[in-house]
Design a protein around this motif. Structure first.
Motif, PDB file in Angstrom:
ATOM      1  N   VAL B 564     102.046  34.602  56.817  1.00  0.00           N
ATOM      2  CA  VAL B 564     101.771  33.412  55.813  1.00  0.00           C
ATOM      3  C   VAL B 564     101.497  32.513  54.306  1.00  0.00           C
ATOM      4  O   VAL B 564     101.728  33.895  53.971  1.00  0.00           O
ATOM      5  N   VAL B 565     101.774  31.264  54.883  1.00  0.00           N
ATOM      6  CA  VAL B 565     102.545  30.747  53.684  1.00  0.00           C
ATOM      7  C   VAL B 565     101.661  29.445  53.529  1.00  0.00           C
ATOM      8  O   VAL B 565     102.605  28.880  54.054  1.00  0.00           O
ATOM      9  N   PRO B 566     100.590  29.854  52.507  1.00  0.00           N
ATOM     10  CA  PRO B 566     100.124  27.958  52.780  1.00  0.00           C
ATOM     11  C   PRO B 566     100.880  26.824  51.937  1.00  0.00           C
ATOM     12  O   PRO B 566     101.912  27.908  50.795  1.00  0.00           O
ATOM     13  N   ARG B 567     100.931  25.954  51.860  1.00  0.00           N
ATOM     14  CA  ARG B 567     101.171  25.141  51.053  1.00  0.00           C
ATOM     15  C   ARG B 567     100.986  24.858  49.382  1.00  0.00           C
ATOM     16  O   ARG B 567      99.975  24.599  49.311  1.00  0.00           O
ATOM     17  N   MET B 568     102.022  24.962  48.844  1.00  0.00           N
ATOM     18  CA  MET B 568     101.743  24.666  47.436  1.00  0.00           C
ATOM     19  C   MET B 568     102.595  23.310  46.798  1.00  0.00           C
ATOM     20  O   MET B 568     103.701  24.015  46.758  1.00  0.00           O
ATOM     21  N   TRP B 569     101.616  21.712  46.340  1.00  0.00           N
ATOM     22  CA  TRP B 569     102.475  21.102  47.236  1.00  0.00           C
ATOM     23  C   TRP B 569     102.933  20.855  45.262  1.00  0.00           C
ATOM     24  O   TRP B 569     103.265  21.657  44.308  1.00  0.00           O
ATOM     25  N   GLY B 570     105.112  20.278  46.071  1.00  0.00           N
ATOM     26  CA  GLY B 570     105.565  20.788  45.053  1.00  0.00           C
ATOM     27  C   GLY B 570     105.849  22.260  43.625  1.00  0.00           C
ATOM     28  O   GLY B 570     106.442  22.017  42.875  1.00  0.00           O
ATOM     29  N   GLY B 571     105.431  22.939  44.201  1.00  0.00           N
ATOM     30  CA  GLY B 571     105.376  24.552  43.721  1.00  0.00           C
ATOM     31  C   GLY B 571     104.229  24.618  42.182  1.00  0.00           C
ATOM     32  O   GLY B 571     104.188  25.574  41.884  1.00  0.00           O
ATOM     33  N   VAL B 572     103.285  23.591  42.496  1.00  0.00           N
ATOM     34  CA  VAL B 572     102.240  23.379  41.531  1.00  0.00           C
ATOM     35  C   VAL B 572     100.867  24.334  41.832  1.00  0.00           C
ATOM     36  O   VAL B 572     100.257  23.633  42.983  1.00  0.00           O
ATOM     37  N   THR B 573      99.618  25.010  41.552  1.00  0.00           N
ATOM     38  CA  THR B 573      98.726  25.321  41.370  1.00  0.00           C
ATOM     39  C   THR B 573      97.913  25.610  41.007  1.00  0.00           C
ATOM     40  O   THR B 573      98.145  25.435  39.439  1.00  0.00           O
ATOM     41  N   SER B 574      96.502  26.399  40.826  1.00  0.00           N
ATOM     42  CA  SER B 574      95.732  26.485  39.854  1.00  0.00           C
ATOM     43  C   SER B 574      94.836  27.324  40.290  1.00  0.00           C
ATOM     44  O   SER B 574      94.497  28.635  40.905  1.00  0.00           O
ATOM     45  N   SER B 575      94.344  27.885  39.084  1.00  0.00           N
ATOM     46  CA  SER B 575      92.998  28.812  39.393  1.00  0.00           C
ATOM     47  C   SER B 575      92.559  29.669  40.539  1.00  0.00           C
ATOM     48  O   SER B 575      91.855  30.220  40.779  1.00  0.00           O
ATOM     49  N   LYS B 576      91.831  28.216  40.993  1.00  0.00           N
ATOM     50  CA  LYS B 576      90.853  28.255  41.927  1.00  0.00           C
ATOM     51  C   LYS B 576      92.117  28.878  43.303  1.00  0.00           C
ATOM     52  O   LYS B 576      91.443  29.464  43.938  1.00  0.00           O
ATOM     53  N   GLU B 577      93.090  28.115  43.269  1.00  0.00           N
ATOM     54  CA  GLU B 577      94.040  28.439  44.664  1.00  0.00           C
ATOM     55  C   GLU B 577      94.137  29.906  44.688  1.00  0.00           C
ATOM     56  O   GLU B 577      94.283  30.871  45.593  1.00  0.00           O
ATOM     57  N   ARG B 579      92.494  32.498  43.632  1.00  0.00           N
ATOM     58  CA  ARG B 579      91.745  32.867  43.340  1.00  0.00           C
ATOM     59  C   ARG B 579      91.417  33.469  44.867  1.00  0.00           C
ATOM     60  O   ARG B 579      90.720  34.781  45.194  1.00  0.00           O
ATOM     61  N   ALA B 580      91.643  32.092  45.646  1.00  0.00           N
ATOM     62  CA  ALA B 580      91.390  32.064  46.902  1.00  0.00           C
ATOM     63  C   ALA B 580      92.164  33.027  47.767  1.00  0.00           C
ATOM     64  O   ALA B 580      92.188  33.462  48.598  1.00  0.00           O
ATOM     65  N   ILE B 581      93.807  33.046  47.421  1.00  0.00           N
ATOM     66  CA  ILE B 581      94.690  33.947  47.884  1.00  0.00           C
ATOM     67  C   ILE B 581      94.377  35.167  47.285  1.00  0.00           C
ATOM     68  O   ILE B 581      94.094  35.867  48.349  1.00  0.00           O
ATOM     69  N   ALA B 582      94.342  35.469  46.265  1.00  0.00           N
ATOM     70  CA  ALA B 582      93.308  36.900  46.175  1.00  0.00           C
ATOM     71  C   ALA B 582      92.027  37.469  47.109  1.00  0.00           C
ATOM     72  O   ALA B 582      92.534  38.198  47.293  1.00  0.00           O
ATOM     73  N   ASP B 583      91.175  36.467  47.169  1.00  0.00           N
ATOM     74  CA  ASP B 583      90.235  37.297  48.216  1.00  0.00           C
ATOM     75  C   ASP B 583      90.400  37.134  49.770  1.00  0.00           C
ATOM     76  O   ASP B 583      90.243  38.765  49.804  1.00  0.00           O
ATOM     77  N   ALA B 613      90.656  34.317  61.503  1.00  0.00           N
ATOM     78  CA  ALA B 613      90.182  34.314  60.034  1.00  0.00           C
ATOM     79  C   ALA B 613      90.295  34.507  58.410  1.00  0.00           C
ATOM     80  O   ALA B 613      90.453  33.540  58.232  1.00  0.00           O
ATOM     81  N   VAL B 614      92.180  34.544  59.051  1.00  0.00           N
ATOM     82  CA  VAL B 614      93.079  34.122  57.344  1.00  0.00           C
ATOM     83  C   VAL B 614      93.512  32.778  57.439  1.00  0.00           C
ATOM     84  O   VAL B 614      92.607  32.287  56.100  1.00  0.00           O
ATOM     85  N   TRP B 615      93.429  31.749  58.141  1.00  0.00           N
ATOM     86  CA  TRP B 615      93.208  30.802  57.586  1.00  0.00           C
ATOM     87  C   TRP B 615      92.043  29.561  57.480  1.00  0.00           C
ATOM     88  O   TRP B 615      92.714  28.705  56.676  1.00  0.00           O
ATOM     89  N   ALA B 616      91.371  30.407  57.896  1.00  0.00           N
ATOM     90  CA  ALA B 616      89.702  29.757  57.806  1.00  0.00           C
ATOM     91  C   ALA B 616      89.072  29.676  57.008  1.00  0.00           C
ATOM     92  O   ALA B 616      89.073  28.605  55.412  1.00  0.00           O
ATOM     93  N   ASP B 617      89.559  31.107  55.980  1.00  0.00           N
ATOM     94  CA  ASP B 617      89.214  31.269  54.868  1.00  0.00           C
ATOM     95  C   ASP B 617      90.243  30.756  53.767  1.00  0.00           C
ATOM     96  O   ASP B 617      89.871  29.456  52.994  1.00  0.00           O
ATOM     97  N   LYS B 620      89.185  26.362  53.236  1.00  0.00           N
ATOM     98  CA  LYS B 620      88.356  26.157  52.468  1.00  0.00           C
ATOM     99  C   LYS B 620      88.459  26.009  51.471  1.00  0.00           C
ATOM    100  O   LYS B 620      88.223  25.579  50.253  1.00  0.00           O
ATOM    101  N   ALA B 621      89.343  27.215  50.437  1.00  0.00           N
ATOM    102  CA  ALA B 621      89.992  26.972  49.167  1.00  0.00           C
ATOM    103  C   ALA B 621      91.001  25.655  49.454  1.00  0.00           C
ATOM    104  O   ALA B 621      91.378  24.687  48.141  1.00  0.00           O
ATOM    105  N   GLY B 622      91.377  24.282  50.415  1.00  0.00           N
ATOM    106  CA  GLY B 622      92.115  23.000  50.526  1.00  0.00           C
ATOM    107  C   GLY B 622      93.399  23.476  50.986  1.00  0.00           C
ATOM    108  O   GLY B 622      93.776  22.401  50.790  1.00  0.00           O
ATOM    109  N   PHE B 623      94.065  25.011  51.229  1.00  0.00           N
ATOM    110  CA  PHE B 623      94.664  24.788  52.068  1.00  0.00           C
ATOM    111  C   PHE B 623      95.465  24.388  53.392  1.00  0.00           C
ATOM    112  O   PHE B 623      94.524  24.777  54.071  1.00  0.00           O
TER     113      PHE B 623
END
Ligand SMILES: Cc1cc2nc3c(=O)[nH]c(=O)nc-3n(C[C@H](O)[C@H](O)[C@H](O)COP(=O)(O)OP(=O)(O)OC[C@H]3O[C@@H](n4cnc5c(N)ncnc54)[C@H](O)[C@@H]3O)c2cc1C
Ligand code: SF4
Ligand code: SF4
Ligand code: FES
Lengths: 111, 815
Positions: B564-577, B579-583, B613-617, B620-623
């Motif tokens: 599963v690979v969520p979009r990371m627009w232009g390759g830019v991410t954030s601490s919130k994103e 963290r959501a991936i880590a969770d 379920a993975v996608w649902a989580d 929620k973080a906006g991915f």
């Protein structure tokens, strides 16, 4: 002797698609063709273990999603130049209910 | 003393049985005939022509008063039998009791009324007897009357066609994907639908009826998806149920129908049963041919002669004037089965025979059914057809000759069909110019008509037209067919989809004369893409024709798990994103987390069942989905550009994000990867991408047709533009051009080589109108494409994909 277990209904499976049944001998893929026939085969490609339930269904054949081997749903034999086979399992339909013959499953488990 | 025979039900089966009985032994019984309808036996099958106004009721009566009198039948029409008393051997109708020695139950079947709200409203009716027909005829007499027919089977369609011919507005609601799915395969269903739509009947497949609306009378039908169809009458033709109530009450053995043996005797030796109310060897019949066999057997049993009923094959014909349709036997696919398919697009003919070991198992004929009975006869007899295999499908009269015409599809095109999309040249123009100017080479045709002079996609068609006009003297270069199911190449198919306005896979297969009934894993995904790309608003994506990755919106891995690979627009991410991936990784025990080559994060080894379920989580973080699995826009890599880099000339990150947000979700012939670099140092590696941008002081240099996979190739320069807006417009137009012309699985660099870099530059850089038109078409199609597939699935779409159908343990008492 056959021992028929109900596994679901025809409508559970999309036309030209498949669903899986988890069993003690592993995953079995149950297919429904465009003409509403149902077939069950082992969900494991003999080439490199691809999940056949995830392939494209055309006629009474499925193309493995990993490297495109084509298998007959009826005989389980690889088609064309490829050589190999998957196990098939007998199904029976009563109206929209689908049953699978458990004797084959038992026989494999006993091997 | 003569024995007393009581018959319950004055229908098609009992009428026939009485004829056989009186023939065999006229004096054997005193016969009393009960019928719930206030009339005698008539030919129920012919109710359809009566409804259509092609026949009158009088013409379909099979037994009249004179016949009953001559045979001494005591008729009790309008007399419903309510009870059988087996002990006293009598039946009850109203308050009268009638004793019997032998009883025949022939109560037929009852129409099935779907249990939705409003089903009891006046105006809701079935199609079973003359009273129903009279009610429909009365409703059709009112001006602008509207009918909704629920059920696209034999009965429903006959009703719909008849009501339409009486001037009603008619909508047919059908639960399944194509009409008459029990008798027809999808290809024939398509032809039938086209024919009925041509008569002004609206057909709505996959329609789930939710309720009949109305206060004191039916006014409309509401579907689960919210669609509402106004209706003055609602005709339910969804199926029938054997009418077994009195048999059940009397304690006879009843499964789906009254169970009888080969002699038509029920579990009570004095009670026989025949017709649709019967079940014989687990089969209930709904067509008259087998019922007539039953009638004959029952008559013989009654006069103590030997006879046995055996299961029979049935054949169906739709009784709609002007439609020829025939189906018989078992036409399912199977590996030890072979099919022979004949399609004639210009004549609207489809024929399919299913053979097993050189014997006919089933036949579906549309458009030309004269040979139906010939095929059916061989089917029943099990005739070995090996000798005539090659010409079998052409029919009885044809034995000995006949060749399929590979150019029929092109020959069938009307003169105004557009062959060359780039230059808007139609068939008539090409054929006309060839004859007028005496042209004999492709180049000459190109020069004079401009057809196939630009992208070249239509070359194959132009060559076929030349062949058609010039005959065998012209020999076009062989095209590589798309797959074994057709002789046409990808380009021909794409052009014909547009020229003929083909909007479904069955339509393409019929009109382009596919050689198989259901295609294969090569052509189906290609056709699905072409239709999605060409008719974004009208085509309903066929998920079963997509590869698994695009069906489940994740990448299948070698062990059958998914990544599963969520979009990371232009390759830019954030601490919130992050963290959501880590969770998510922790929660689902995801074994591998990897940074991809496209500047995003890949989670590998996820079980299919866990995907929603993975996608649902992640959602929620906006991915949203990164479409890392799609023949579509994948990634837009960027460098940090003028925001941070001391060499940066423009905001490369911002432009990359803008492009990705504009273009995500679009399907393309093959995957599309992009990159934007902030200066010629090119840290984002834009010069080996499908489309790349190199920012310079004076603007944006657009590159395309690079490759860094099996082949390695630097990009070509499309041109330089001044502003970000222009850059976006040019890139979008370029990708749209590729979407319209590319062959399925052909990457941009291969397409560009085929079409010519110059031609692409001319259309995108120089021709502002063309560019704008491409741009607008892309924007239009995005309206339908930019739906996040993950959140769709989290909210329940395609639930079946992610759950096993059943979990089996070992059967308990199986030792
Ligand atoms: C519009 C239409 C078109 C059709 N077209 C075709 C076709 O093209 N080809 C084909 O092969 N088949 C066709 N069929 C099906 C065919 O008509 C039936 O298979 C056939 O009529 C069944 O015969 P039957 O004698 O079993 O029942 P029916 O003909 O239905 O007769 C049963 C009779 O018993 C009466 N009855 C029921 N219960 C009682 C009771 N308790 N007491 C007294 N009477 C009772 C009923 O009112 C009815 O009159 C069509 C049917 C319809 C409605
Ligand atoms: S491409 Fe140029 S602007 Fe971008 S990071 Fe590299 S050096 Fe800096
Ligand atoms: S380079 Fe080859 S092995 Fe590696 S991910 Fe790509 S396809 Fe798989
Ligand atoms: S695993 Fe099925 S073809 Fe390779």
């Amino acid at each position: 002797m056959s021992d028929w277990i109900e596994i679901g209904r025809l409508d559970d499976i999309p036309q030209r698609g498949a669903r899986c049944v988890n069993t003690p001998i592993g995953r079995i893929a149950v297919f429904r063709t465009a003409t509403d026939d149902v077939y069950a085969i082992e969900d494991r490609c003999p080439h490199r273990g691809g999940p056949l339930s995830q392939g494209i269904v055309h006629g009474a054949e499925v193309t493995c999603p990993l490297h495109n081997w084509v298998f007959s749903l009826e005989t389980g034999l690889a088609q064309g130049a490829d050589e190999g086979a998957v196990r098939t399992f007998a199904l029976k339909r009563d109206g929209s209910r689908i049953f699978m013959d458990a004797t084959m499953m038992m026989a494999i488990a006993a091997e | 003393m003569t024995e007393k025979l009581v018959v319950v039900g004055a229908g098609m089966a009992s009428g026939r049985m009485l004829e056989h009985l009186f023939e065999a032994d006229p004096g054997a019984f005193d016969v009393t005939l009960f019928g719930a309808e206030p009339r005698g036996n008539y030919n129920r099958i012919m109710l359809s022509p009566v409804l259509a106004g092609e026949k009158t009721y009088e013409e379909i009566v099979t037994h009249d008063a004179g016949w009953y009198a001559a045979n001494n039948v005591d008729c009790r029409f309008g007399g419903t039998v309510t009870r059988i008393d087996r002990k006293a051997k009598l039946i009850v109708s109203g308050d009268r009791e009638t004793p019997y020695d032998k009883l025949v139950v022939a109560t037929g079947s009852a129409p099935f009324i779907i249990p939705v709200a409003g089903r009891d409203l006046p105006g809701v009716m079935a199609f079973r007897d003359l009273d129903d027909v009279n009610a429909m005829v009365a409703a059709a007499g009112k001006p602008n009357a509207r009918a909704v027919v629920i059920g696209g089977g034999l009965l429903g369609l006959e009703a719909a066609a008849a009501l339409r011919s009486r001037g009603m507005e008619v909508v047919v609601l059908h639960l399944m994907g194509h009409l008459m799915e029990r008798q027809l395969d999808p290809a024939a269903g398509y032809l039938l639908q086209k024919e009925l739509e041509g008569r002004g009947i609206k057909i709505h497949c996959k329609a789930q009826t939710k309720a009949v609306l109305g206060d004191s009378h039916a006014e409309a039908v509401l579907l689960e998806d919210g669609t509402i169809y106004p209706a003055d009458i609602v005709v339910m033709a969804v199926g029938i149920r054997p009418e077994t109530r009195i048999a059940v009450d009397a304690g006879l053995y009843v499964e789906r129908g009254i169970v009888v043996n080969d002699q038509m005797v029920s579990s009570d030796p004095d009670i026989l049963a025949i017709g649709e109310c019967v079940e014989h060897e687990n089969i209930c019949y709904g067509l008259v041919a087998p019922l007539y066999d039953m009638a004959k057997v029952a008559a013989r049993t009654l006069v103590k002669q030997d006879a046995a009923f055996r299961p029979v094959e049935t054949a169906t014909q739709l009784k709609v004037t002007g439609v020829s349709l025939y189906s018989a036997g078992d036409f399912a696919d199977g590996d030890d089965r072979e099919e022979i398919v004949l399609r004639d697009a210009s004549a609207g003919i489809y024929k399919r025979l299913v053979l097993k070991e050189n014997r006919i198992l089933g036949a579906v004929l549309y458009g030309e059914t004269a040979d139906g009975s010939w095929f059916f006869d061989m089917l029943k007899k099990g005739t070995d057809v090996a000798e005539m295999r090659d010409t079998l499908i052409f029919g009885q009269a044809y034995q000995g000759g006949g060749q399929l015409d590979p150019m029929a599809a092109v020959a069938a095109l009307p003169d105004d069909a557009e062959i060359c999309g780039c230059n808007g040249v139609c068939k008539g123009k090409i054929v006309g110019t060839i004859t007028e100017k005496g042209l004999t080479t492709l180049d000459a045709v190109r020069a004079h008509t401009k057809a196939s002079n630009s992208c070249g996609t239509c070359t194959g068609l132009v060559e076929q037209l030349m062949r058609l006009t010039l005959g065998d003297t012209y020999n076009p270069a062989a095209v590589q067919p798309m797959c074994g199911c057709t002789d046409l190449g990808h380009d021909d198919v794409r052009r014909l989809i547009k020229a003929k306005g083909l909007k479904t896979i069955p339509a393409v297969m019929q009109e382009l004369e596919w050689k198989t009934s259901c295609g294969c894993a090569k052509c189906r995904p290609a056709l699905n893409y072409y239709l999605v790309a060409d008719w974004p608003d009208e085509y309903a994506d066929d998920y079963q024709s997509r590869f698994v990755n695009e069906r489940v919106h994740a990448n299948i891995q070698k062990d059958g798990t998914y990544s599963v690979v969520p979009r990371m627009w232009g390759g830019v991410t954030s601490s919130k994103e992050l963290r959501a991936i880590a969770d998510v990784v922790d929660k689902f025990n995801i074994p591998t987390v990897k940074v991809t080559g496209g500047q995003r994060i890949d989670m590998l080894g996820i079980q299919k069942e866990d995907l929603p379920a993975v996608w649902a989580d992640l959602g929620k973080a906006g991915f949203v989905s990164g479409h890392a699995y799609a023949k579509g826009l994948r990634t837009v890599k960027t460098c940090v550009g003028s925001d941070w880099c001391r060499f940066g000339t423009q905001d490369s990150t911002g432009l990359g994000i803008r492009i990705e947000k504009f273009m995500w979700g679009s399907w393309t012939p093959a995957k599309v990867k992009m990159a934007v670099s902030g200066c010629p140092r090119n840290c984002a590696e834009a010069t080996c991408k499908d489309v790349g941008v190199i920012c310079v002081d004076s603007g944006f240099e657009i590159h395309f047709a690079g490759a860094a996979g099996l082949d390695i190739k630097g990009t070509e320069v499309l041109g330089l533009v001044r502003s970000e807006d222009e850059a976006l417009e040019h890139i979008v137009a370029l990708v749209q051009m590729y979407r319209e012309q590319g062959r399925y699985l052909e990457r941009i660099y291969k397409w560009a080589k085929r079409v010519g870099i110059e031609e692409i530059r001319r259309q995108i850089m120089e021709d502002a109108d063309k560019r704008k038109a491409y741009f607008d078409r892309f924007v239009f199609s995005q309206k339908f494409a930019q739906v996040d597939p993950w959140s769709e699935r989290v909210s329940g779409k395609d639930k079946h994909e992610f759950k096993p159908m059943a979990e089996l343990g070992f059967p308990q008492a199986a030792e």
